[in-house]
Design an enzyme around this catalytic site. Structure first.
Site, PDB file in Angstrom:
ATOM      1  N   HIS A 176      -7.464  -5.467  -1.541  1.00  0.00           N
ATOM      2  CA  HIS A 176      -6.369  -4.592  -1.133  1.00  0.00           C
ATOM      3  C   HIS A 176      -5.549  -5.283  -0.050  1.00  0.00           C
ATOM      4  O   HIS A 176      -6.060  -5.583   1.038  1.00  0.00           O
ATOM      5  CB  HIS A 176      -6.914  -3.260  -0.603  1.00  0.00           C
ATOM      6  CG  HIS A 176      -5.831  -2.275  -0.292  1.00  0.00           C
ATOM      7  ND1 HIS A 176      -5.117  -1.623  -1.268  1.00  0.00           N
ATOM      8  CD2 HIS A 176      -5.318  -1.849   0.900  1.00  0.00           C
ATOM      9  CE1 HIS A 176      -4.221  -0.834  -0.703  1.00  0.00           C
ATOM     10  NE2 HIS A 176      -4.322  -0.966   0.615  1.00  0.00           N
ATOM     11  N   SER A 218       0.832  -1.206   0.000  1.00  0.00           N
ATOM     12  CA  SER A 218       0.000   0.000   0.000  1.00  0.00           C
ATOM     13  C   SER A 218       0.870   1.261   0.000  1.00  0.00           C
ATOM     14  O   SER A 218       1.707   1.425  -0.882  1.00  0.00           O
ATOM     15  CB  SER A 218      -0.975  -0.051   1.178  1.00  0.00           C
ATOM     16  OG  SER A 218      -2.051   0.838   0.987  1.00  0.00           O
ATOM     17  N   ASP A 221      -9.384  -4.371  -6.319  1.00  0.00           N
ATOM     18  CA  ASP A 221      -9.028  -3.643  -5.099  1.00  0.00           C
ATOM     19  C   ASP A 221     -10.050  -2.526  -4.891  1.00  0.00           C
ATOM     20  O   ASP A 221     -10.176  -1.634  -5.725  1.00  0.00           O
ATOM     21  CB  ASP A 221      -7.623  -3.048  -5.265  1.00  0.00           C
ATOM     22  CG  ASP A 221      -7.079  -2.374  -4.007  1.00  0.00           C
ATOM     23  OD1 ASP A 221      -7.875  -1.772  -3.251  1.00  0.00           O
ATOM     24  OD2 ASP A 221      -5.857  -2.425  -3.788  1.00  0.00           O
TER      25      ASP A 221
END
Length: 335
Positions: A313, A160, A284
C-alpha cells in the site's frame, strides 16, 4: 488482468519483499526528503461553500522547468498532509522532471487544520474543483492566476484516500475543467470492502494505528467535538464505527454504509473522460484485490489500469527509487 503496452514491470527492492514490508518501509526507514525546488510559496484557497474554511498548499517550482508540462497537484491520503514523506518524495521526482507541483493539504489536514472547521473525506472532490478553479483562474479571483501557477494546465496525482477522491473528481469535472490527466495510486475504490478488510485478524496492527491517527486528527477540529461525538469516538473500535460516529453525520450521510456507497471510486471509473492511470498492487494488505479484479476495465476507455503482483500500500519501493512515482511522471509527461 488489464495489460498495458510499454509499462516496465515492477521489481521489489530487497529487503522490502512482500506487501507488508513494502507498506511499512517508510515507517521503518524515514530518510530526510528535502524538496529540491528552485522556489516555493504558500498558497491559500478559501473554499467557496460559505464555511470560511481555507486550504493551504505549497507551490514548488523546478530549477529547470520543461515547457508544456502541467502543474501536478499532489493529494495525500488518510491522516496525511503536504509534508508526508511519500508526497515530498513524489514532489522531488516531478520537480527533477521539470514539473511544477502543488502539495495540497486537504480540508482539516496539516497546515489547513487551524483554518478549517470541517474535515476532508474520501468523496470531498468539490474541494479539488475549487482549488483547480483558483489556479486556472476560473473563479474570477486575482490572488492566484493561470499565468503564475499553472500556465500549462493541471494534472492530478493522489494516493490512497486522495486517489479515491481524485478518481471521483476526474469523473465529475475533469473534462469540463480541462484537467490534462490524472494518476491514482493505491486507491480504495471499494470503501466498504477496504473498511471491512481492516477488521481481519492479520490487519489488527494496521487497524489500531490508523484508528488512533484518525482520532488524533479530528481531536484538533476548531470549535471542538460535541459531547456526543466525543463519546461515540471513544467507543469506536473500528474504522466503520469511526465513520458512523463522525464522518457520516458531519457530512450529511445516513451512516458509514451510505458514505461508502456514494463515494467509492469504482462507481465513477466508467464516467472518467480524461487520460487517467490507475496503479495498484494486488498484495496491498489494506485494500482487497477483489475490488479491482471485478471492475470491467474495458468499460472505462479513458483509464489505464496497471495491477502489479507486488508493491503493498503506497509502497512500490524498487531498485533506484519509488516505481509508482516514476510511472506517474512518465505517464503525465507523455500526455
Amino acid at each position: 488482468m488489464p495489460a498495458e503496452i510499454g509499462v516496465r514491470p515492477f521489481r521489489q527492492r530487497f529487503p522490502w519483499i512482500g506487501g507488508d514490508l513494502q507498506t511499512i518501509r517508510d515507517f521503518i526507514v524515514r530518510p530526510v526528503e528535502p524538496v529540491p525546488a528552485a522556489a516555493s510559496q504558500t498558497l491559500s484557497f478559501e473554499m467557496p461553500d460559505g464555511t470560511g474554511d481555507t486550504l493551504i498548499g505549497i507551490h514548488d517550482r523546478p530549477a529547470e522547468p520543461v515547457a508544456g508540462r502541467p502543474l501536478a497537484i499532489l493529494i495525500h491520503g488518510l491522516t496525511g498532509c503536504a509534508e508526508s514523506l511519500y508526497v515530498r518524495r513524489a514532489a522531488r521526482t516531478f520537480l527533477e522532471a521539470g514539473f511544477s507541483t502543488l502539495r495540497l493539504n486537504l480540508r482539516g489536514a496539516g497546515a489547513s487544520r487551524p483554518l478549517c472547521r470541517q474535515q476532508y473525506h474520501s468523496g470531498r472532490s468539490e474541494d479539488l474543483a475549487a482549488v483547480i478553479d483558483r489556479v486556472l483562474g476560473l473563479d474570477g479571483a486575482d490572488a492566484v492566476t493561470t499565468d503564475d501557477v499553472a500556465p500549462d494546465g493541471v494534472a492530478l496525482v493522489g494516493w490512497s484516500l486522495g486517489a479515491n477522491m481524485l478518481l471521483k473528481g476526474a469523473a465529475e469535472f475533469g473534462a469540463q475543467k480541462g484537467v490534462r490527466g490524472a494518476v491514482a495510486i493505491s486507491a480504495p475504490i471499494d470503501l466498504m470492502g477496504t473498511a471491512r478488510n481492516f477488521t481481519i485478524l492479520r490487519n489488527t496492527a494496521y487497524h489500531r494505528h490508523l484508528l488512533a491517527a484518525m482520532r488524533a486528527e479530528v481531536a484538533g477540529v476548531p470549535g471542538g467535538l460535541t459531547a456526543l461525538e466525543r463519546d461515540r469516538l471513544a467507543a469506536a473500535r473500528s474504522v466503520i464505527a469511526f465513520d458512523d460516529a463522525f464522518t457520516a453525520p458531519r457530512n450529511g450521510f445516513a451512516d458509514a454504509a451510505d458514505y461508502y456507497a456514494r463515494n467509492s471510486a469504482s462507481g465513477f471509473l466508467a464516467r472518467i473522460a480524461i487520460p487517467t492511470r490507475v496503479i495498484h498492487a494486488l498484495d496491498d494488505p489494506w485494500i482487497p484485490k477483489a475490488g479491482y479484479l471485478t471492475v470491467d476495465w474495458e468499460a472505462c476507455p479513458s483509464v489505464q489500469a496497471t495491477l502489479t503482483r507486488h508493491g503493498g500500500h503506497v509502497g512500490f519501493h524498487a531498485p533506484g527509487g519509488v516505481w509508482s512515482d516514476a510511472e506517474a511522471v512518465r505517464f503525465l509527461a507523455g500526455l
